[in-house]
Write a protein that holds these residues in place. Structure first.
Motif, PDB file in Angstrom:
ATOM      1  N   ALA A 262       0.814  -1.216   0.000  1.00  0.00           N
ATOM      2  CA  ALA A 262       0.000   0.000   0.000  1.00  0.00           C
ATOM      3  C   ALA A 262       0.848   1.267   0.000  1.00  0.00           C
ATOM      4  O   ALA A 262       0.351   2.355  -0.315  1.00  0.00           O
ATOM      5  CB  ALA A 262      -0.935  -0.003   1.209  1.00  0.00           C
ATOM      6  N   ALA A 263       2.139   1.132   0.330  1.00  0.00           N
ATOM      7  CA  ALA A 263       3.036   2.299   0.318  1.00  0.00           C
ATOM      8  C   ALA A 263       3.359   2.746  -1.106  1.00  0.00           C
ATOM      9  O   ALA A 263       3.806   3.879  -1.322  1.00  0.00           O
ATOM     10  CB  ALA A 263       4.326   1.986   1.059  1.00  0.00           C
ATOM     11  N   LEU A 264       3.155   1.854  -2.087  1.00  0.00           N
ATOM     12  CA  LEU A 264       3.428   2.189  -3.485  1.00  0.00           C
ATOM     13  C   LEU A 264       2.172   2.808  -4.095  1.00  0.00           C
ATOM     14  O   LEU A 264       1.150   2.145  -4.248  1.00  0.00           O
ATOM     15  CB  LEU A 264       3.834   0.929  -4.255  1.00  0.00           C
ATOM     16  CG  LEU A 264       4.070   1.082  -5.764  1.00  0.00           C
ATOM     17  CD1 LEU A 264       5.145   2.124  -6.041  1.00  0.00           C
ATOM     18  CD2 LEU A 264       4.451  -0.258  -6.376  1.00  0.00           C
ATOM     19  N   ILE A 283       5.735   3.989 -22.635  1.00  0.00           N
ATOM     20  CA  ILE A 283       4.961   3.738 -21.422  1.00  0.00           C
ATOM     21  C   ILE A 283       3.668   3.063 -21.853  1.00  0.00           C
ATOM     22  O   ILE A 283       2.914   3.607 -22.678  1.00  0.00           O
ATOM     23  CB  ILE A 283       4.664   5.053 -20.677  1.00  0.00           C
ATOM     24  CG1 ILE A 283       5.965   5.642 -20.106  1.00  0.00           C
ATOM     25  CG2 ILE A 283       3.654   4.826 -19.551  1.00  0.00           C
ATOM     26  CD1 ILE A 283       5.800   6.998 -19.444  1.00  0.00           C
ATOM     27  N   VAL A 284       3.416   1.878 -21.334  1.00  0.00           N
ATOM     28  CA  VAL A 284       2.243   1.115 -21.775  1.00  0.00           C
ATOM     29  C   VAL A 284       1.128   1.093 -20.742  1.00  0.00           C
ATOM     30  O   VAL A 284      -0.023   0.777 -21.076  1.00  0.00           O
ATOM     31  CB  VAL A 284       2.633  -0.336 -22.147  1.00  0.00           C
ATOM     32  CG1 VAL A 284       3.560  -0.341 -23.348  1.00  0.00           C
ATOM     33  CG2 VAL A 284       3.285  -1.061 -20.968  1.00  0.00           C
ATOM     34  N   SER A 285       1.435   1.413 -19.481  1.00  0.00           N
ATOM     35  CA  SER A 285       0.354   1.471 -18.491  1.00  0.00           C
ATOM     36  C   SER A 285       0.779   2.297 -17.287  1.00  0.00           C
ATOM     37  O   SER A 285       1.958   2.358 -16.930  1.00  0.00           O
ATOM     38  CB  SER A 285      -0.067   0.066 -18.042  1.00  0.00           C
ATOM     39  OG  SER A 285       0.938  -0.545 -17.261  1.00  0.00           O
ATOM     40  N   ILE A 286      -0.215   2.957 -16.684  1.00  0.00           N
ATOM     41  CA  ILE A 286      -0.037   3.701 -15.440  1.00  0.00           C
ATOM     42  C   ILE A 286      -1.052   3.142 -14.459  1.00  0.00           C
ATOM     43  O   ILE A 286      -2.262   3.184 -14.708  1.00  0.00           O
ATOM     44  CB  ILE A 286      -0.241   5.215 -15.644  1.00  0.00           C
ATOM     45  CG1 ILE A 286       0.835   5.759 -16.593  1.00  0.00           C
ATOM     46  CG2 ILE A 286      -0.210   5.951 -14.319  1.00  0.00           C
ATOM     47  CD1 ILE A 286       0.685   7.232 -16.912  1.00  0.00           C
ATOM     48  N   ASN A 287      -0.559   2.605 -13.355  1.00  0.00           N
ATOM     49  CA  ASN A 287      -1.409   1.842 -12.439  1.00  0.00           C
ATOM     50  C   ASN A 287      -1.417   2.501 -11.059  1.00  0.00           C
ATOM     51  O   ASN A 287      -0.391   2.567 -10.384  1.00  0.00           O
ATOM     52  CB  ASN A 287      -0.887   0.411 -12.330  1.00  0.00           C
ATOM     53  CG  ASN A 287      -0.697  -0.233 -13.693  1.00  0.00           C
ATOM     54  OD1 ASN A 287      -1.603  -0.815 -14.245  1.00  0.00           O
ATOM     55  ND2 ASN A 287       0.514  -0.102 -14.249  1.00  0.00           N
ATOM     56  N   TRP A 288      -2.590   2.992 -10.660  1.00  0.00           N
ATOM     57  CA  TRP A 288      -2.755   3.660  -9.371  1.00  0.00           C
ATOM     58  C   TRP A 288      -3.156   2.655  -8.295  1.00  0.00           C
ATOM     59  O   TRP A 288      -3.935   1.743  -8.545  1.00  0.00           O
ATOM     60  CB  TRP A 288      -3.848   4.721  -9.453  1.00  0.00           C
ATOM     61  CG  TRP A 288      -3.498   5.908 -10.311  1.00  0.00           C
ATOM     62  CD1 TRP A 288      -3.715   6.041 -11.652  1.00  0.00           C
ATOM     63  CD2 TRP A 288      -2.897   7.112  -9.871  1.00  0.00           C
ATOM     64  NE1 TRP A 288      -3.271   7.265 -12.087  1.00  0.00           N
ATOM     65  CE2 TRP A 288      -2.765   7.949 -11.004  1.00  0.00           C
ATOM     66  CE3 TRP A 288      -2.449   7.581  -8.637  1.00  0.00           C
ATOM     67  CZ2 TRP A 288      -2.211   9.220 -10.935  1.00  0.00           C
ATOM     68  CZ3 TRP A 288      -1.898   8.849  -8.564  1.00  0.00           C
ATOM     69  CH2 TRP A 288      -1.771   9.653  -9.710  1.00  0.00           C
ATOM     70  N   ARG A 289      -2.639   2.855  -7.113  1.00  0.00           N
ATOM     71  CA  ARG A 289      -3.161   2.096  -5.975  1.00  0.00           C
ATOM     72  C   ARG A 289      -4.594   2.534  -5.697  1.00  0.00           C
ATOM     73  O   ARG A 289      -5.482   1.721  -5.473  1.00  0.00           O
ATOM     74  CB  ARG A 289      -2.288   2.330  -4.728  1.00  0.00           C
ATOM     75  CG  ARG A 289      -2.822   1.645  -3.464  1.00  0.00           C
ATOM     76  CD  ARG A 289      -1.896   1.862  -2.277  1.00  0.00           C
ATOM     77  NE  ARG A 289      -1.709   3.276  -1.984  1.00  0.00           N
ATOM     78  CZ  ARG A 289      -2.572   4.001  -1.268  1.00  0.00           C
ATOM     79  NH1 ARG A 289      -3.686   3.474  -0.794  1.00  0.00           N
ATOM     80  NH2 ARG A 289      -2.306   5.270  -1.015  1.00  0.00           N
ATOM     81  N   GLU A 290      -4.800   3.851  -5.767  1.00  0.00           N
ATOM     82  CA  GLU A 290      -6.138   4.417  -5.605  1.00  0.00           C
ATOM     83  C   GLU A 290      -6.231   5.658  -6.479  1.00  0.00           C
ATOM     84  O   GLU A 290      -5.559   6.650  -6.212  1.00  0.00           O
ATOM     85  CB  GLU A 290      -6.394   4.769  -4.137  1.00  0.00           C
ATOM     86  CG  GLU A 290      -7.798   5.237  -3.866  1.00  0.00           C
ATOM     87  CD  GLU A 290      -8.047   5.496  -2.384  1.00  0.00           C
ATOM     88  OE1 GLU A 290      -9.035   6.181  -2.086  1.00  0.00           O
ATOM     89  OE2 GLU A 290      -7.247   5.020  -1.558  1.00  0.00           O
ATOM     90  N   ARG A 291      -7.014   5.581  -7.518  1.00  0.00           N
ATOM     91  CA  ARG A 291      -7.089   6.680  -8.480  1.00  0.00           C
ATOM     92  C   ARG A 291      -7.759   7.905  -7.846  1.00  0.00           C
ATOM     93  O   ARG A 291      -8.875   7.802  -7.327  1.00  0.00           O
ATOM     94  CB  ARG A 291      -7.884   6.239  -9.710  1.00  0.00           C
ATOM     95  CG  ARG A 291      -7.814   7.215 -10.873  1.00  0.00           C
ATOM     96  CD  ARG A 291      -8.546   6.648 -12.086  1.00  0.00           C
ATOM     97  NE  ARG A 291      -8.566   7.595 -13.189  1.00  0.00           N
ATOM     98  CZ  ARG A 291      -7.595   7.731 -14.072  1.00  0.00           C
ATOM     99  NH1 ARG A 291      -6.524   6.957 -13.991  1.00  0.00           N
ATOM    100  NH2 ARG A 291      -7.677   8.624 -15.044  1.00  0.00           N
ATOM    101  N   PRO A 292      -7.096   9.077  -7.874  1.00  0.00           N
ATOM    102  CA  PRO A 292      -7.655  10.284  -7.259  1.00  0.00           C
ATOM    103  C   PRO A 292      -8.953  10.725  -7.941  1.00  0.00           C
ATOM    104  O   PRO A 292      -9.114  10.592  -9.151  1.00  0.00           O
ATOM    105  CB  PRO A 292      -6.549  11.332  -7.466  1.00  0.00           C
ATOM    106  CG  PRO A 292      -5.307  10.536  -7.684  1.00  0.00           C
ATOM    107  CD  PRO A 292      -5.738   9.299  -8.406  1.00  0.00           C
ATOM    108  N   GLU A 293      -9.863  11.273  -7.164  1.00  0.00           N
ATOM    109  CA  GLU A 293     -11.164  11.687  -7.694  1.00  0.00           C
ATOM    110  C   GLU A 293     -11.052  12.867  -8.650  1.00  0.00           C
ATOM    111  O   GLU A 293     -11.793  12.966  -9.620  1.00  0.00           O
ATOM    112  CB  GLU A 293     -12.113  12.042  -6.541  1.00  0.00           C
ATOM    113  CG  GLU A 293     -12.517  10.837  -5.691  1.00  0.00           C
ATOM    114  CD  GLU A 293     -13.490  11.222  -4.591  1.00  0.00           C
ATOM    115  OE1 GLU A 293     -13.891  12.404  -4.547  1.00  0.00           O
ATOM    116  OE2 GLU A 293     -13.846  10.346  -3.777  1.00  0.00           O
TER     117      GLU A 293
END
Length: 335
Positions: A262-264, A283-293
């Protein structure tokens, strides 16, 4: 006479391979053509070769002596970073089946985010998204396969860090160059490991911690400990992984439990595809732990800014980013 001087007084046949577009030099055995990796063209055979094992070792040692290393009968391999930042790895029998040498050339000019857009590595929207993560002091890892340009991209993304901030760099192979005057570089040695240096950053009051590449379990553990410590304004690193799923599996296999993951905050994946003139690094993907609103609004503003900053000097790019951020209306300041 010039050929004789280059062959016997400098670096043998390698002296003829110093053109700017040569990214890598490799040999696999005596008498085979030396190969070069040309930017935008891929691997090519040359009309040069090593014909004698003793001479091969002498040439390698001419490179390695500058950093206090050498190949001997007791130590038939050398792995070192040369004074100009290039990497050299050489190995001879009986440790290998042939006299093998790889030199990965150091690139002098550092790319800016505009360079990444021009060469097709990233889109405006992707850079806007990552810039937001940098501004919001999030922890970011860039994963990718070998030669995908992970470090080049990370170096460019550090242009989004304000120039007045303190950056601590930890790299086994010094590659990242930042224009920030308040930056310090730590390089591991035979006596002091990369893991130890990453932990040392906890006592150095950094705003940002940058780890060139994490490969071993102890290095990954140290990186996540700095992230979990919440020090500064974010930690950044690169690692091998062809997909986000593969990178996360690799992190877990090195002993990082789910709760520490969860720190990432952001995992960026970059890939090298094709070969020669068809090769691309993207760059083929950007992966959020939690996408900001509020991300879409933030991306829209940043895309417009990125269209207007076309500097190819990394310090000037940083300065331009700072001016745009300072001029942003208070009502639109990110949360």
């Amino acid at each position: 006479m010039r050929w004789i001087k280059k062959t016997y007084e400098e670096y043998g046949p390698l002296s003829f391979l110093q053109q700017e577009n040569v990214e890598e030099i490799a040999t696999v055995r005596l008498k085979d053509p030396i190969k070069v990796y040309l930017r935008g063209e891929g691997w090519k055979d040359t009309n040069l070769a090593f014909w004698n094992g003793e001479y091969f070792i002498n040439v390698v040692n001419r490179f390695a002596v500058s950093v206090g290393r050498r190949i001997t009968l007791k130590n038939p391999r050398v792995n070192a970073v040369l004074p100009d930042g290039s990497r050299i790895h050489a190995v001879v029998p009986p440790l290998s089946s042939g006299h093998a040498l790889t030199i990965r050339r150091f690139t002098v000019r550092r790319f800016t985010p505009w360079d990444l857009i021009e060469n097709g590595t990233a889109t405006l929207a992707q850079l806007a998204e990552i810039w937001y993560a940098v501004d919001e002091e999030m922890n970011i890892v860039i994963a990718g396969n070998t030669g995908s340009g992970k470090t080049t991209t990370l170096n460019a993304l550090l242009s989004f860090v304000p120039l007045e901030e303190r950056i601590v760099l930890v790299e086994e192979t010094p590659e990242i160059e930042v224009p920030h005057s308040h930056s310090v570089r730590l390089v591991p040695s035979d006596e002091i490991s990369m893991q130890e240096l990453v932990y040392d950053t906890l006592r150095m009051r950094p705003d940002r911690v940058v780890v060139g590449e994490v490969r071993r379990p102890e290095e990954v553990r140290a990186l996540f400990d700095t992230m979990l410590a919440g020090q500064g304004k974010g930690s950044y690193a690169t690692m091998h992984g062809r997909t986000a799923e593969e990178a996360l599996r690799r992190i877990k296999s090195m002993g990082i439990p789910d709760e520490d993951l969860a720190a990432l905050d952001l995992l960026v994946v970059q890939r090298r595809r094709g070969a020669g003139r068809t090769e691309e690094r993207k760059i083929v993907s950007i992966n959020w732990r939690e996408r900001p609103e509020n991300l879409e609004e933030e991306i829209s503003w940043r895309i417009e800014v990125l269209k207007n900053i076309r500097e190819k000097d990394i310090k000037k790019y940083c300065e331009a980013v700072g001016r745009w951020v300072a001029s942003r209306p208070p009502s639109r300041t990110s949360s």
